[in-house]
Design an enzyme around this catalytic site. Structure first.
Site, short mmCIF file in Angstrom:
data_model
loop_
_atom_site.label_atom_id
_atom_site.label_comp_id
_atom_site.label_asym_id
_atom_site.label_seq_id
_atom_site.Cartn_x
_atom_site.Cartn_y
_atom_site.Cartn_z
N LYS A 93 -2.84 7.12 -8.62
CA LYS A 93 -2.96 6.24 -7.35
C LYS A 93 -2.91 7.18 -6.08
O LYS A 93 -2.05 6.99 -5.38
CB LYS A 93 -1.88 5.22 -7.39
CG LYS A 93 -1.99 4.50 -8.39
CD LYS A 93 -1.06 3.17 -8.34
CE LYS A 93 -0.99 2.12 -9.47
NZ LYS A 93 -0.76 2.90 -10.64
P1 5BU Z 1 2.07 -3.22 -18.64
O1 5BU Z 1 3.36 -2.91 -19.35
O2 5BU Z 1 0.96 -3.85 -19.43
O3 5BU Z 1 2.69 -4.27 -17.38
O4 5BU Z 1 1.63 -1.97 -17.68
C1 5BU Z 1 0.50 -1.94 -16.66
C2 5BU Z 1 0.32 -0.35 -16.39
O5 5BU Z 1 -0.91 -0.59 -15.69
C3 5BU Z 1 1.37 0.28 -15.82
O6 5BU Z 1 1.08 1.72 -16.33
C4 5BU Z 1 0.89 0.23 -14.51
O7 5BU Z 1 1.16 1.52 -13.57
C5 5BU Z 1 -0.44 0.03 -14.31
N1 5BU Z 1 -1.10 -1.00 -13.10
C6 5BU Z 1 -0.54 -2.19 -12.96
O8 5BU Z 1 0.17 -2.81 -13.65
N2 5BU Z 1 -1.10 -2.96 -12.01
C7 5BU Z 1 -2.00 -2.26 -11.11
O9 5BU Z 1 -2.52 -2.95 -10.27
C8 5BU Z 1 -2.22 -1.07 -11.37
C9 5BU Z 1 -1.91 -0.43 -12.26
BR1 5BU Z 1 -3.55 -0.37 -10.09
#
Ligand code: 5BU
Length: 264
Positions: A93
């Site tokens: 990011k």
């Molecule tokens: P989760 O455990 O499935 O919630 O992880 C989601 C990943 O996606 C995590 O590594 C965040 O940094 C990433 N992410 C997110 O959740 N939402 C966003 O809008 C963005 C990245 Br951009």
């Protein structure tokens, strides 16, 4: 089946080599899953790839959250990911001005040397994409930028007008691989897809088989719904890496995503 047939217009309109590589990997694995490998130790990360490599098409990292990170162990981890036929995507990011973003591709983590994809906000203006591309160019490599057009987290400030501007500027740039969309809200995603058209990828975090609210403002939508609404890749973290059986869960996400693509 050939990738061109499976992906249809998305293949025909998307001429970036990296996008086509992804679409081919997805077909080989019958999976539109990017694993968000948010584990804090190198051993945990290596285990994860060993277990789920066959069921995922890309690997998303946060290089700065690993407790026992070393350049050598990271290099070996990336080699393991490449051997497992995975694109490597650092979700950094980036958000600074172009020249600083270029420098931030280097530094201790040297993201430019091992990432195929990185995320960036467009808040500082379009030169950030040129800066990141120059970063890869500095080491003779090529990569693609995923611009944050939407986010999955509650109360984020990326409103529809901001999204429209990101899409308008990003669509025209060859250095842009695609956009991050909100996987938790199919209706928002459908609107994003119609603005983006077929020429760029949309990848979506905020996806879990258990739909609803997650930790600390995260929100989740269903993998199949996200793909039906226009996502090309579902980004799944805790749904896989926190599961008792990560391989079985990764396969479940792969199947749901592949089914979504076949119905589109
Ligand atoms: P989760 O455990 O499935 O919630 O992880 C989601 C990943 O996606 C995590 O590594 C965040 O940094 C990433 N992410 C997110 O959740 N939402 C966003 O809008 C963005 C990245 Br951009």
């Amino acid at each position: 089946m050939q990738a061109a047939d499976v992906w249809g217009q998305r293949w025909a309109m998307n001429t970036l080599p990296m996008a086509r590589t992804y679409m081919e990997v997805a077909c080989r694995k019958k999976s539109l899953v990017c694993l968000a490998a948010d584990r804090s130790t190198m051993a945990g990360l290596n285990d994860l790839i060993d277990q789920v490599g066959p069921y995922v098409a890309a690997l998303k990292t946060h290089v700065d959250l690993v407790d026992d990170w070393t350049a050598e162990s990271w290099h070996a981890f990336c080699a393991k990911a490449q051997a497992a036929d995975l694109l490597i995507f650092e979700d950094r990011k980036f958000a600074d001005i172009g020249g600083i973003s270029r420098k931030q591709m280097a530094g201790v983590y040297d993201i430019r040397s091992w990432s195929d994809l990185v995320t960036a906000h467009l808040i500082s203006g379009p030169d950030i994409v040129d800066g990141l591309q120059a970063g890869w160019g500095d080491v003779g490599r090529q990569g693609g930028v995923l611009l944050l057009a939407q986010m999955s987290s509650r109360g984020n400030l990326l409103d529809s007008e901001y999204t429209a501007q990101v899409v308008a500027k990003g669509k025209a740039h060859d250095g842009v691989f695609g956009f991050i969309g909100n996987g938790s809200r199919p209706q928002e995603l459908t609107r994003l897809r119609s603005a983006v058209g077929d020429g760029k990828m949309i990848w979506t975090p905020g996806v879990n088989l258990a739909v609803g609210d997650g930790e600390m403002g995260q929100r989740y939508g269903h993998p199949k719904e996200a793909v039906l609404a226009g996502s090309d890749c579902i980004i799944v973290g805790s749904g896989i890496h926190k599961a008792d059986d990560p391989a079985a869960q990764a396969k479940a996400y792969a199947d749901a995503s592949w089914q979504g693509l076949s119905l589109r």
